[in-house]
Scaffold this motif. Structure first.
Motif, mmCIF file in Angstrom:
data_model
loop_
_atom_site.group_PDB
_atom_site.id
_atom_site.type_symbol
_atom_site.label_atom_id
_atom_site.label_comp_id
_atom_site.label_asym_id
_atom_site.label_seq_id
_atom_site.Cartn_x
_atom_site.Cartn_y
_atom_site.Cartn_z
ATOM 1 N N GLY A 299 6.539 8.320 -3.552
ATOM 2 C CA GLY A 299 7.536 7.689 -4.420
ATOM 3 C C GLY A 299 8.321 6.630 -3.670
ATOM 4 N N PHE A 300 8.670 6.931 -2.421
ATOM 5 C CA PHE A 300 9.395 5.964 -1.600
ATOM 6 C C PHE A 300 8.532 4.747 -1.287
ATOM 7 N N ARG A 301 7.259 4.978 -1.019
ATOM 8 C CA ARG A 301 6.369 3.852 -0.734
ATOM 9 C C ARG A 301 6.229 2.951 -1.947
ATOM 10 N N ASP B 46 4.955 -1.085 -1.996
ATOM 11 C CA ASP B 46 3.560 -0.968 -1.563
ATOM 12 C C ASP B 46 2.640 -1.037 -2.770
ATOM 13 N N ASP B 47 1.428 -1.490 -2.540
ATOM 14 C CA ASP B 47 0.426 -1.606 -3.595
ATOM 15 C C ASP B 47 0.085 -0.228 -4.161
ATOM 16 N N VAL B 48 0.048 -0.121 -5.477
ATOM 17 C CA VAL B 48 -0.202 1.167 -6.142
ATOM 18 C C VAL B 48 -1.583 1.705 -5.779
ATOM 19 N N GLY B 49 -2.582 0.843 -5.731
ATOM 20 C CA GLY B 49 -3.936 1.282 -5.395
ATOM 21 C C GLY B 49 -4.030 1.859 -3.999
ATOM 22 N N THR B 50 -3.361 1.210 -3.060
ATOM 23 C CA THR B 50 -3.360 1.701 -1.683
ATOM 24 C C THR B 50 -2.674 3.057 -1.578
ATOM 25 N N VAL B 51 -1.541 3.178 -2.262
ATOM 26 C CA VAL B 51 -0.800 4.441 -2.234
ATOM 27 C C VAL B 51 -1.625 5.557 -2.869
ATOM 28 N N LEU B 52 -2.271 5.273 -3.988
ATOM 29 C CA LEU B 52 -3.078 6.298 -4.656
ATOM 30 C C LEU B 52 -4.291 6.704 -3.828
#
Length: 96
Positions: free
Chosen positions: A25-27, A32-38
């Motif tokens: 959530g913080f990222r 940060d890019d949603v795809g990278t985080v996922l």
């Protein structure tokens, strides 16, 4: 009989899930890019929430079969989730 109450096992499993999802959530909030985080979450969350307890469960099965021990499944899973929580807290402290 299991030495660990069911509520502690469930609580540690939920705490491991919450800890593993906490940083994402913080990222996302900092952009940060949603795809990278996922993609990162798809690897890290199952590794801690399922992977570590699974290794403890496999060790339990091996010890029960080879050494003739009688370790309960809930005890092994609880120790796995406790280890996962401690590892995540250690990593959070290391990178904070």
């Amino acid at each position: 009989r299991s030495l660990v109450p069911k509520s502690i096992t469930i609580g540690l499993a939920v705490f491991a899930l919450v800890l593993s999802l906490a940083g994402y959530g913080f990222r996302l909030m900092i952009g940060d890019d949603v795809g990278t985080v996922l993609r990162h979450a798809a690897v890290v969350v199952p590794a801690f929430v399922l992977g570590i307890p699974l290794f403890f469960w496999l060790g339990l099965r091996l010890l029960n079969k080879v050494k003739g021990m009688h370790i309960e499944t809930r005890n092994a899973l609880t120790l796995g989730w406790l280890t996962a929580c401690v590892a995540m807290l250690w990593l959070m402290g290391l990178y904070s």
